[in-house]
Design an enzyme around this catalytic site. Structure first.
Site, mmCIF file in Angstrom:
data_model
loop_
_atom_site.group_PDB
_atom_site.id
_atom_site.type_symbol
_atom_site.label_atom_id
_atom_site.label_comp_id
_atom_site.label_asym_id
_atom_site.label_seq_id
_atom_site.Cartn_x
_atom_site.Cartn_y
_atom_site.Cartn_z
ATOM 1 C CB ILE A 36 35.185 34.237 41.831
ATOM 2 C CG1 ILE A 36 35.279 34.301 43.339
ATOM 3 C CG2 ILE A 36 35.942 35.386 41.190
ATOM 4 C CD1 ILE A 36 36.678 34.031 43.879
ATOM 5 C CG HIS A 89 38.354 31.496 30.811
ATOM 6 N ND1 HIS A 89 39.707 31.754 30.765
ATOM 7 C CD2 HIS A 89 37.739 32.698 30.887
ATOM 8 C CE1 HIS A 89 39.898 33.057 30.820
ATOM 9 N NE2 HIS A 89 38.721 33.662 30.882
#
Ligand code: 5GP
Length: 124
Positions: free
Chosen positions: A36, A108
């Site tokens: 993002i 991640h």
């Protein structure tokens, strides 16, 4: 228990469809989506769908099917974004825990590329 998974973390919410994401690739066990707040022209996050806190948790406890799927997805994202085979290169980062300054407690890896990323670590 060395690993305690918080299912209210933001990536768990993305996996449940409670928060939207810009998906790059989805497979049986893995999701890849754009960060993002990208720090490079290519900044993709690859996460397993299973509840793993960090890389060592995944490496020690995930099934072989999950590990293979995750690793192949990293390779495919490198191909798809052009940083991989024949590309200009990339950096693969996985922050873990306090010293790794991990913000989201769901494993991640960051795939970063599209520009020269400089030295790996800053002093201090
Ligand atoms: P960490 O510091 O844990 O290695 O990285 C967490 C990453 O997740 C950051 O790069 C941050 O920009 C990204 N991130 C945090 N919240 C969201 C979100 O809601 N959606 C997406 N796509 N990325 C997020």
């Amino acid at each position: 228990m060395p690993y305690s998974y918080d299912d209210q973390n933001i990536f768990a919410k993305i996996l449940r469809g409670e928060i939207p994401n810009n998906t790059v690739l989805e497979t049986e066990h893995t999701l890849a989506f754009n960060d993002i707040a990208p720090q490079a022209p290519v900044h993709v996050l690859v996460i397993p769908k299973g509840p793993y806190v960090c890389y060592d948790h995944f490496a020690l406890e995930a099934s072989e099917a999950e590990i293979v799927d995750f690793t192949r997805t990293v390779g495919k994202v490198c191909e798809m974004t052009g940083v991989g085979p024949g590309g200009e290169g990339f950096r693969l980062i996985s922050n873990a825990g306090e010293n790794g300054v991990q913000e989201v407690p769901h494993l991640h890896v960051h795939i970063l590329g599209g520009r020269n990323l400089g030295r790996m670590l800053q002093k201090g």
